[in-house]
Design a protein around this motif. Structure first.
Motif, PDB file in Angstrom:
ATOM      1  N   THR A  53      52.966  48.114  26.050  1.00  0.00           N
ATOM      2  CA  THR A  53      51.545  48.010  26.348  1.00  0.00           C
ATOM      3  C   THR A  53      51.326  46.921  27.392  1.00  0.00           C
ATOM      4  N   HIS A  54      50.281  47.109  28.223  1.00  0.00           N
ATOM      5  CA  HIS A  54      49.879  46.101  29.202  1.00  0.00           C
ATOM      6  C   HIS A  54      48.501  45.577  28.822  1.00  0.00           C
ATOM      7  N   TRP A  55      48.280  44.293  29.066  1.00  0.00           N
ATOM      8  CA  TRP A  55      47.027  43.649  28.674  1.00  0.00           C
ATOM      9  C   TRP A  55      46.455  42.862  29.844  1.00  0.00           C
ATOM     10  N   ARG A  56      45.141  43.059  30.075  1.00  0.00           N
ATOM     11  CA  ARG A  56      44.438  42.395  31.168  1.00  0.00           C
ATOM     12  C   ARG A  56      43.169  41.731  30.616  1.00  0.00           C
ATOM     13  N   PRO A  57      42.491  40.896  31.418  1.00  0.00           N
ATOM     14  CA  PRO A  57      41.259  40.262  30.917  1.00  0.00           C
ATOM     15  C   PRO A  57      40.172  41.304  30.654  1.00  0.00           C
ATOM     16  N   SER A  58      39.398  41.068  29.604  1.00  0.00           N
ATOM     17  CA  SER A  58      38.251  41.932  29.336  1.00  0.00           C
ATOM     18  C   SER A  58      37.183  41.695  30.401  1.00  0.00           C
ATOM     19  N   SER A  59      36.158  42.535  30.413  1.00  0.00           N
ATOM     20  CA  SER A  59      35.147  42.452  31.466  1.00  0.00           C
ATOM     21  C   SER A  59      34.432  41.112  31.505  1.00  0.00           C
ATOM     22  N   ASP A  60      34.250  40.471  30.348  1.00  0.00           N
ATOM     23  CA  ASP A  60      33.582  39.166  30.338  1.00  0.00           C
ATOM     24  C   ASP A  60      34.569  38.007  30.418  1.00  0.00           C
TER      25      ASP A  60
END
Length: 331
Positions: A53-60
């Motif tokens: 899985t890859h994880w990035r910052p949420s919209s906020d």
């Protein structure tokens, strides 16, 4: 394969400045390892052993969100979290704090944490490396130690494995970390077969095989800087304490104190690194014998040269030449 028959999840963090090539390279490595695992088991229909899985910052920007999943639709519970390398220098602390917090939360739930190159700064920001040993790219080691003084930074090591936390150095050491995790979860046979498929050398390596001596020159002590420039021209030859102090225009004890404060090394250590650096060039680019190289860089005793070279570089001069020489007929 994790308990309950579900694939072991490996989460990769897409933090600011993270190297995309490493993120996708690790993904390919683990996907192929799963395929090889099924082939070696003789069961092409077996469920995958690894999930990526890859994880990035949420919209906020306050948390992380899932951006890629090799096996979507299942609850996420990473067994491993990886902070990949960087190319544009160490990440800025303010931009990685959500990732550091996320790593700490997953660690609290039993995940093994891994960092590669500049990714060690993300792991360091979590506080989990305090009073523990870690490595990063050799060019970032000094900055890591400055920002996080409670970490025992070893910039010579390619990998520091400490049970639940693994850190690695150079940009391409993601291959080493990936193989180490495959070995841990799928076994040595799968790891070796994966390495052969990707043509990855599994022989033991250290960062100091590749790192170069980068002296501190921005310390502001003009007398010491004058000596450093002189030593650079001389490649460390004639580098007696008396000669250096005379060149600096200082009394020997005063020079010794100021030199160590400015460079972090005593004059003998400093000149040794300059001479060994020149020796590396000669081993890579010429066919001179080891004894001739020793004499060329100012060692009267080739045996002493060999010991010093091995101590600083981690390889014997002959082994270094075999690995790094660009002169085909060198021996």
């Amino acid at each position: 394969m994790s308990a309950g028959g579900h694939p072991t999840e490996i989460a990769i963090l897409a933090y600011p400045r993270a190297q995309s090539a490493a993120i996708h390279g690790l993904t390919d490595l683990f996907v192929e390892a799963s395929r090889i695992s099924r082939r070696l088991a003789g069961d092409a229909k077996a469920p995958p052993a690894l999930r990526v899985t890859h994880w990035r910052p949420s919209s906020d920007g306050s948390d992380l969100e899932l951006s890629f999943d090799t096996h979507p639709g299942r609850p996420s519970r990473p067994a491993v979290v990886i902070a990949p390398p960087t190319l544009a220098g160490p990440p800025i602390p303010e931009t990685i704090r959500p990732f550091a917090r996320w790593m700490r939360e997953r660690h609290d739930k039993g995940a093994t944490l891994c960092s590669i190159c500049g990714g060690t700064f993300v792991l360091a920001e979590s506080g989990l490396l305090n009073n523990r040993a870690a490595t990063t790219h050799w060019g970032y080691a000094e900055e890591l130690a400055r920002l996080y003084p409670e970490i025992h930074v070893d910039g010579d090591k390619l990998i520091v494995e400490d049970g639940d936390i693994i850190s690695s150095g150079g940009i391409m050491s993601w291959t080493d970390v990936g193989l180490k995790l495959i070995d841990r979860f799928l076994g040595s046979a799968v790891m070796l077969a994966t390495a052969r498929f990707f043509l990855i050398d599994t022989a033991g390596r250290e960062q100091r095989f590749y790192s170069t001596f980068s002296p501190k020159l921005d310390h502001g002590d003009e007398a010491v800087l004058k000596v450093q420039h002189w030593l650079q021209k001389e490649d460390g030859h004639q580098a007696t304490l008396a000669a250096m102090a005379l060149h600096a225009g200082l009394e020997e004890r005063t020079f010794l104190r100021r030199f160590r404060k400015a460079t972090g090394l005593n004059p003998t250590e400093y000149s040794q690194r300059l001479r060994i650096g020149k020796a590396r060039e000669l081993l890579e680019l010429t066919n001179r014998t080891i004894d001739q190289v020793a004499w060329a860089v100012g060692y009267d005793d080739p045996g002493s040269f060999r010991k010093t070279f091995h101590k600083l570089i981690g390889l014997k001069p002959g082994d270094y030449r075999k690995r790094f020489s660009v002169t085909p007929s060198a021996s």
